[in-house]
Scaffold this motif. Structure first.
Motif, short mmCIF file in Angstrom:
data_model
loop_
_atom_site.label_atom_id
_atom_site.label_comp_id
_atom_site.label_asym_id
_atom_site.label_seq_id
_atom_site.Cartn_x
_atom_site.Cartn_y
_atom_site.Cartn_z
N ALA A 152 -9.01 -19.72 25.83
CA ALA A 152 -7.52 -19.86 26.01
C ALA A 152 -7.08 -18.34 26.01
CB ALA A 152 -7.07 -20.85 24.87
N ARG A 198 -5.00 -16.32 29.19
CA ARG A 198 -3.66 -15.52 28.94
C ARG A 198 -3.66 -14.10 29.15
NH1 ARG A 198 -4.02 -20.24 26.19
NH2 ARG A 198 -2.30 -21.34 25.76
N LEU A 225 -6.48 -27.18 14.17
CA LEU A 225 -6.94 -27.72 15.78
C LEU A 225 -7.66 -29.18 15.74
CD1 LEU A 225 -8.35 -24.61 17.06
CD2 LEU A 225 -6.12 -25.41 17.73
N PRO A 249 -5.41 -31.75 22.59
CA PRO A 249 -5.20 -30.53 23.23
C PRO A 249 -4.06 -29.72 23.15
CG PRO A 249 -5.08 -32.39 24.92
CD PRO A 249 -5.43 -32.94 23.46
N GLN A 250 -3.04 -30.24 22.80
CA GLN A 250 -1.63 -29.63 22.51
C GLN A 250 -1.71 -28.73 21.42
OE1 GLN A 250 0.83 -29.43 25.00
NE2 GLN A 250 1.68 -28.00 23.64
N LEU A 284 -4.45 -27.00 20.52
CA LEU A 284 -4.97 -25.78 21.06
C LEU A 284 -4.08 -24.60 21.67
CD1 LEU A 284 -7.58 -23.83 21.22
CD2 LEU A 284 -8.02 -25.10 23.32
N ILE A 285 -3.21 -25.59 22.64
CA ILE A 285 -2.09 -24.73 23.47
C ILE A 285 -1.39 -23.93 22.29
CG2 ILE A 285 -0.33 -24.78 24.97
CD1 ILE A 285 -1.94 -27.27 26.35
N ASP A 286 -0.75 -24.74 21.25
CA ASP A 286 0.13 -24.28 20.30
C ASP A 286 -0.31 -22.91 19.63
OD1 ASP A 286 2.02 -26.25 21.48
OD2 ASP A 286 1.66 -27.53 19.73
N THR A 332 -2.78 -21.14 20.20
CA THR A 332 -3.24 -19.98 21.38
C THR A 332 -2.02 -19.17 21.63
OG1 THR A 332 -5.11 -21.20 22.13
CG2 THR A 332 -4.73 -19.29 23.11
N ASP A 333 -0.95 -19.92 21.86
CA ASP A 333 0.32 -19.37 22.31
C ASP A 333 0.62 -18.65 21.08
OD1 ASP A 333 0.56 -20.37 24.66
OD2 ASP A 333 1.83 -21.98 24.19
N ARG A 334 0.86 -19.01 19.84
CA ARG A 334 1.07 -18.27 18.56
C ARG A 334 0.24 -16.93 18.49
NH1 ARG A 334 1.62 -21.66 13.41
NH2 ARG A 334 2.39 -19.61 12.69
#
Length: 149
Positions: free
Chosen positions: A31, A35, A119, A124-125, A127-129, A131-133
């Motif tokens: 992830a 990015r 996690l 899956p959301q 992991l997205i949250d 990784t965004d942070r």
């Protein structure tokens, strides 16, 4: 309490637990790469050998399993078999983690700790949250961040 499997089976099961390239660690690395963040793994010259090192930002990411690193969450329970041994082992792991964190910060590194509970079992959301942070932190100025449940 008696173990539900024999000693040889338990030994084989425990030896199969990986210390590197865990599913969570690999998912975070993929992830971060997606990015645009480039990293190194297995950097032996740093205290505690962080799981992910981003040299451009002088940032290290530690991906910790809640059990092995004695996190205070629902995923860390002392086993009923040999509880004194496990308590001592996990407390030793946590003390070593604290020493490594201090050494990294003293050496001028920025450190992020991602806990398994952030996690695990959340879809899956999560992991997205996370990784965004994490990506925002890497590109920012903060010295430390801890991502947990």
């Amino acid at each position: 309490m008696v173990d539900v499997v024999d000693t040889a089976t338990r030994s084989r099961m425990m030896s199969g637990i990986r210390g590197r390239d865990t599913k969570i660690e690999v998912a975070i690395r993929k992830a971060l790469h997606a990015r645009g963040l480039r990293y190194r793994t297995d950097v032996r010259g740093l205290p505690g050998r962080p799981d992910i090192v981003l040299p451009r930002w002088r940032a290290a990411v530690l991906v910790h399993g809640c059990f092995w690193h004695a996190h205070d969450c629902g995923l860390c329970r002392i086993p009923a078999t040999r509880p004194d041994f496990w308590r001592q082992k996990l407390e030793g792991n946590a003390a070593r983690d604290a020493r490594n964190l201090t050494a990294l910060l003293d050496a001028g590194w920025r450190v992020a700790t991602v806990w398994e509970c952030a996690l695990r079992g959340k879809g899956p959301q999560a992991l997205i949250d996370v990784t965004d942070r994490l990506a925002t932190w890497v590109r920012g100025e903060d010295r430390m961040i801890e991502l947990r449940e």
